[in-house]
Design a protein around this motif. Structure first.
Motif, PDB file in Angstrom:
ATOM      1  N   GLY A  18       0.789  -1.223   0.000  1.00  0.00           N
ATOM      2  CA  GLY A  18       0.000   0.000   0.000  1.00  0.00           C
ATOM      3  C   GLY A  18       0.819   1.270   0.000  1.00  0.00           C
ATOM      4  N   ARG A  19       2.146   1.145  -0.026  1.00  0.00           N
ATOM      5  CA  ARG A  19       3.048   2.299  -0.074  1.00  0.00           C
ATOM      6  C   ARG A  19       4.075   2.074  -1.180  1.00  0.00           C
ATOM      7  NH1 ARG A  19       2.615   5.059   4.950  1.00  0.00           N
ATOM      8  NH2 ARG A  19       0.424   4.797   5.569  1.00  0.00           N
ATOM      9  N   PRO A  20       4.734   3.118  -1.661  1.00  0.00           N
ATOM     10  CA  PRO A  20       5.644   2.969  -2.798  1.00  0.00           C
ATOM     11  C   PRO A  20       6.799   1.997  -2.538  1.00  0.00           C
ATOM     12  CG  PRO A  20       5.088   5.279  -2.453  1.00  0.00           C
ATOM     13  CD  PRO A  20       4.551   4.533  -1.274  1.00  0.00           C
ATOM     14  N   LEU A  21       7.108   1.205  -3.566  1.00  0.00           N
ATOM     15  CA  LEU A  21       8.182   0.211  -3.514  1.00  0.00           C
ATOM     16  C   LEU A  21       9.003   0.314  -4.793  1.00  0.00           C
ATOM     17  CD1 LEU A  21       9.589  -2.396  -2.440  1.00  0.00           C
ATOM     18  CD2 LEU A  21       7.775  -3.690  -3.597  1.00  0.00           C
ATOM     19  N   LEU A  22      10.321   0.359  -4.650  1.00  0.00           N
ATOM     20  CA  LEU A  22      11.259   0.396  -5.768  1.00  0.00           C
ATOM     21  C   LEU A  22      12.157  -0.829  -5.684  1.00  0.00           C
ATOM     22  CD1 LEU A  22      12.737   1.924  -8.103  1.00  0.00           C
ATOM     23  CD2 LEU A  22      14.067   3.093  -6.346  1.00  0.00           C
ATOM     24  N   LEU A  23      12.285  -1.561  -6.808  1.00  0.00           N
ATOM     25  CA  LEU A  23      13.124  -2.767  -6.833  1.00  0.00           C
ATOM     26  C   LEU A  23      14.183  -2.644  -7.919  1.00  0.00           C
ATOM     27  CD1 LEU A  23      10.382  -5.549  -6.464  1.00  0.00           C
ATOM     28  CD2 LEU A  23      11.909  -4.667  -4.679  1.00  0.00           C
ATOM     29  N   HIS A  24      15.430  -2.938  -7.551  1.00  0.00           N
ATOM     30  CA  HIS A  24      16.550  -2.950  -8.479  1.00  0.00           C
ATOM     31  C   HIS A  24      16.886  -4.405  -8.815  1.00  0.00           C
ATOM     32  CE1 HIS A  24      17.157   1.297  -7.680  1.00  0.00           C
ATOM     33  NE2 HIS A  24      17.349   1.071  -6.393  1.00  0.00           N
ATOM     34  N   ILE A  25      16.931  -4.738 -10.105  1.00  0.00           N
ATOM     35  CA  ILE A  25      17.125  -6.110 -10.555  1.00  0.00           C
ATOM     36  C   ILE A  25      18.407  -6.224 -11.379  1.00  0.00           C
ATOM     37  CG2 ILE A  25      16.161  -7.997 -11.920  1.00  0.00           C
ATOM     38  CD1 ILE A  25      13.386  -6.816 -11.368  1.00  0.00           C
ATOM     39  N   ALA A  26      19.288  -7.128 -10.978  1.00  0.00           N
ATOM     40  CA  ALA A  26      20.503  -7.417 -11.742  1.00  0.00           C
ATOM     41  C   ALA A  26      20.172  -8.457 -12.805  1.00  0.00           C
ATOM     42  CB  ALA A  26      21.599  -7.934 -10.815  1.00  0.00           C
ATOM     43  N   GLU A  27      20.314  -8.099 -14.077  1.00  0.00           N
ATOM     44  CA  GLU A  27      19.863  -8.990 -15.139  1.00  0.00           C
ATOM     45  C   GLU A  27      20.661 -10.293 -15.213  1.00  0.00           C
ATOM     46  OE1 GLU A  27      19.452  -7.264 -18.990  1.00  0.00           O
ATOM     47  OE2 GLU A  27      17.625  -6.177 -18.438  1.00  0.00           O
ATOM     48  N   GLU A  28      21.910 -10.277 -14.736  1.00  0.00           N
ATOM     49  CA  GLU A  28      22.720 -11.499 -14.754  1.00  0.00           C
ATOM     50  C   GLU A  28      22.896 -12.044 -13.327  1.00  0.00           C
ATOM     51  OE1 GLU A  28      23.283 -12.782 -17.626  1.00  0.00           O
ATOM     52  OE2 GLU A  28      22.458 -10.984 -18.592  1.00  0.00           O
TER      53      GLU A  28
ATOM     54  N   PRO B 248       0.402  -0.178  -9.327  1.00  0.00           N
ATOM     55  CA  PRO B 248       0.597   1.278  -9.413  1.00  0.00           C
ATOM     56  C   PRO B 248       1.618   1.849  -8.434  1.00  0.00           C
ATOM     57  CG  PRO B 248      -1.472   0.761  -8.311  1.00  0.00           C
ATOM     58  CD  PRO B 248      -0.952  -0.532  -8.862  1.00  0.00           C
ATOM     59  N   LEU B 249       1.980   1.081  -7.402  1.00  0.00           N
ATOM     60  CA  LEU B 249       2.909   1.581  -6.395  1.00  0.00           C
ATOM     61  C   LEU B 249       4.304   0.960  -6.495  1.00  0.00           C
ATOM     62  CD1 LEU B 249       0.548   1.664  -3.274  1.00  0.00           C
ATOM     63  CD2 LEU B 249       1.329   3.604  -4.652  1.00  0.00           C
ATOM     64  N   VAL B 250       4.509   0.098  -7.482  1.00  0.00           N
ATOM     65  CA  VAL B 250       5.781  -0.624  -7.591  1.00  0.00           C
ATOM     66  C   VAL B 250       6.506  -0.226  -8.871  1.00  0.00           C
ATOM     67  CG1 VAL B 250       6.915  -2.872  -7.621  1.00  0.00           C
ATOM     68  CG2 VAL B 250       4.797  -2.566  -6.309  1.00  0.00           C
ATOM     69  N   THR B 251       7.811   0.064  -8.737  1.00  0.00           N
ATOM     70  CA  THR B 251       8.668   0.377  -9.882  1.00  0.00           C
ATOM     71  C   THR B 251       9.846  -0.582  -9.892  1.00  0.00           C
ATOM     72  OG1 THR B 251       8.091   2.725  -9.736  1.00  0.00           O
ATOM     73  CG2 THR B 251      10.068   2.151 -10.992  1.00  0.00           C
ATOM     74  N   LEU B 252      10.112  -1.196 -11.050  1.00  0.00           N
ATOM     75  CA  LEU B 252      11.249  -2.094 -11.210  1.00  0.00           C
ATOM     76  C   LEU B 252      12.235  -1.492 -12.197  1.00  0.00           C
ATOM     77  CD1 LEU B 252       8.758  -3.936 -10.314  1.00  0.00           C
ATOM     78  CD2 LEU B 252      10.021  -5.825 -11.337  1.00  0.00           C
ATOM     79  N   HIS B 253      13.517  -1.543 -11.829  1.00  0.00           N
ATOM     80  CA  HIS B 253      14.585  -1.122 -12.737  1.00  0.00           C
ATOM     81  C   HIS B 253      15.521  -2.298 -12.974  1.00  0.00           C
ATOM     82  CE1 HIS B 253      13.621   3.111 -12.956  1.00  0.00           C
ATOM     83  NE2 HIS B 253      13.629   3.231 -11.639  1.00  0.00           N
ATOM     84  N   ASP B 254      15.857  -2.548 -14.236  1.00  0.00           N
ATOM     85  CA  ASP B 254      16.779  -3.620 -14.612  1.00  0.00           C
ATOM     86  C   ASP B 254      18.159  -3.042 -14.921  1.00  0.00           C
ATOM     87  OD1 ASP B 254      14.839  -5.924 -14.760  1.00  0.00           O
ATOM     88  OD2 ASP B 254      13.915  -4.569 -16.206  1.00  0.00           O
ATOM     89  N   TYR B 255      19.182  -3.812 -14.576  1.00  0.00           N
ATOM     90  CA  TYR B 255      20.563  -3.380 -14.793  1.00  0.00           C
ATOM     91  C   TYR B 255      21.268  -4.434 -15.646  1.00  0.00           C
ATOM     92  CZ  TYR B 255      19.266  -0.022 -11.299  1.00  0.00           C
ATOM     93  OH  TYR B 255      18.597   0.991 -10.632  1.00  0.00           O
ATOM     94  N   PRO B 256      21.393  -4.179 -16.954  1.00  0.00           N
ATOM     95  CA  PRO B 256      21.967  -5.170 -17.866  1.00  0.00           C
ATOM     96  C   PRO B 256      23.437  -5.454 -17.568  1.00  0.00           C
ATOM     97  CG  PRO B 256      20.773  -3.458 -19.073  1.00  0.00           C
ATOM     98  CD  PRO B 256      20.921  -2.977 -17.667  1.00  0.00           C
ATOM     99  N   GLY B 257      23.810  -6.714 -17.733  1.00  0.00           N
ATOM    100  CA  GLY B 257      25.214  -7.100 -17.672  1.00  0.00           C
ATOM    101  C   GLY B 257      25.830  -7.168 -16.300  1.00  0.00           C
ATOM    102  N   VAL B 258      25.032  -6.971 -15.239  1.00  0.00           N
ATOM    103  CA  VAL B 258      25.617  -6.994 -13.897  1.00  0.00           C
ATOM    104  C   VAL B 258      25.065  -8.159 -13.093  1.00  0.00           C
ATOM    105  CG1 VAL B 258      26.034  -4.515 -13.889  1.00  0.00           C
ATOM    106  CG2 VAL B 258      23.905  -5.408 -12.920  1.00  0.00           C
ATOM    107  N   ASP B 259      25.859  -8.596 -12.139  1.00  0.00           N
ATOM    108  CA  ASP B 259      25.532  -9.762 -11.320  1.00  0.00           C
ATOM    109  C   ASP B 259      24.937  -9.313  -9.991  1.00  0.00           C
ATOM    110  OD1 ASP B 259      25.365 -12.355 -10.375  1.00  0.00           O
ATOM    111  OD2 ASP B 259      27.513 -12.783 -10.517  1.00  0.00           O
ATOM    112  N   HIS B 260      24.513 -10.286  -9.238  1.00  0.00           N
ATOM    113  CA  HIS B 260      24.015 -10.072  -7.892  1.00  0.00           C
ATOM    114  C   HIS B 260      25.021  -9.231  -7.084  1.00  0.00           C
ATOM    115  CE1 HIS B 260      21.582 -11.243  -4.405  1.00  0.00           C
ATOM    116  NE2 HIS B 260      22.724 -11.401  -3.744  1.00  0.00           N
ATOM    117  N   ALA B 261      24.494  -8.400  -6.195  1.00  0.00           N
ATOM    118  CA  ALA B 261      25.322  -7.591  -5.282  1.00  0.00           C
ATOM    119  C   ALA B 261      26.164  -6.550  -6.017  1.00  0.00           C
ATOM    120  CB  ALA B 261      26.209  -8.474  -4.409  1.00  0.00           C
TER     121      ALA B 261
END
Length: 233
Positions: free
Chosen positions: A160-170, A190-203
């Motif tokens: 019920g509140r804004p959430l931002l998620l960062h995703i490592a594509e590899e 409507p409250l969730v935003t996902l961003h993908d990061y190409p070519g990077v691994d976990h952490a």
């Protein structure tokens, strides 16, 4: 300025420690920094110190206290990795969310707080940040490369509140199918935003981590800063 404070567990089973970094000016909003599988280590303390430099009261609770208090590991040796995975396998995520909720309550009550509280988590903490958004009254949450979110997508409707998620594509711990499940379920929210990061691994944003990528880390961190400035200020 930093200190260690103790917080009573909601279930009455004891008290746990939290590293707390204070900004120069208060009252200020707070951010709960949620640990990886390595405990509240130098990297988590650095994250808190950086958040304090940006004007937030930063709290890093010891979520492994029920297993072994004071865990402080790195990702630099195989022995530490083995210990970290052992702790992860013993960890009760539901109790962890209870402890995060207790930390949020303590942060709101702090005499130098303005009453608004966010959360940011990494790895295990990325999953917990997602669950924090679904299960607590946190004002805004950010998760970096959360592991296992795709297994908890049934909780998305409780966010019920804004959430931002960062995703490592590899991401070696979150495969492409899991990432697709996350996008399919959460992109329409409507409250969730996902961003993908190409070519990077976990952490990729871990301070001094073995898989850190400076460009991706700087981009993700700036997005996090902007997100909290929008929702906590």
């Amino acid at each position: 300025m930093s200190d260690t404070l103790t917080i009573p567990a909601k279930d009455g089973s004891g008290r746990f420690a939290a590293y707390v970094a204070m900004p120069e000016r208060t009252p200020a909003p707070a951010i709960v920094a949620i640990q990886e599988i390595f405990g509240v280590n130098a990297g988590m303390r650095r994250i808190c110190d950086d958040l304090a430099a940006q004007g937030y009261i930063a709290w890093a609770p010891d979520l492994f206290w029920r297993i072994q208090p004071g865990i402080d590991l790195t990702d630099q040796t195989e022995a530490e990795w083995q210990q970290a995975f052992d702790l992860f396998n013993k960890f009760d995520a539901d109790k962890g969310i209870e402890d995060i909720a207790a930390t949020i309550a303590a942060a709101r009550r702090h005499p130098k707080s303005n009453g608004r509280v966010g959360a940011v988590g990494y790895c295990l903490g990325g999953l917990l940040a997602y669950l924090t958004a679904a299960r607590t009254d946190v004002d805004a949450s950010v998760g970096y490369y959360g592991v296992g979110i795709h297994e908890r997508l049934g909780e998305k409707d409780a966010i019920g509140r804004p959430l931002l998620l960062h995703i490592a594509e590899e991401d070696g711990f979150v495969d492409k199918d899991a990432q697709k499940q996350m996008h399919d379920a959460l992109d329409p929210h409507p409250l969730v935003t996902l961003h993908d990061y190409p070519g990077v691994d976990h952490a990729f944003a871990r301070p001094n981590g073995t898989t850190r990528n400076e460009n991706a880390a700087k981009l993700a961190d700036q997005r996090t800063i902007d997100f909290f400035a929008e929702h906590l200020r």
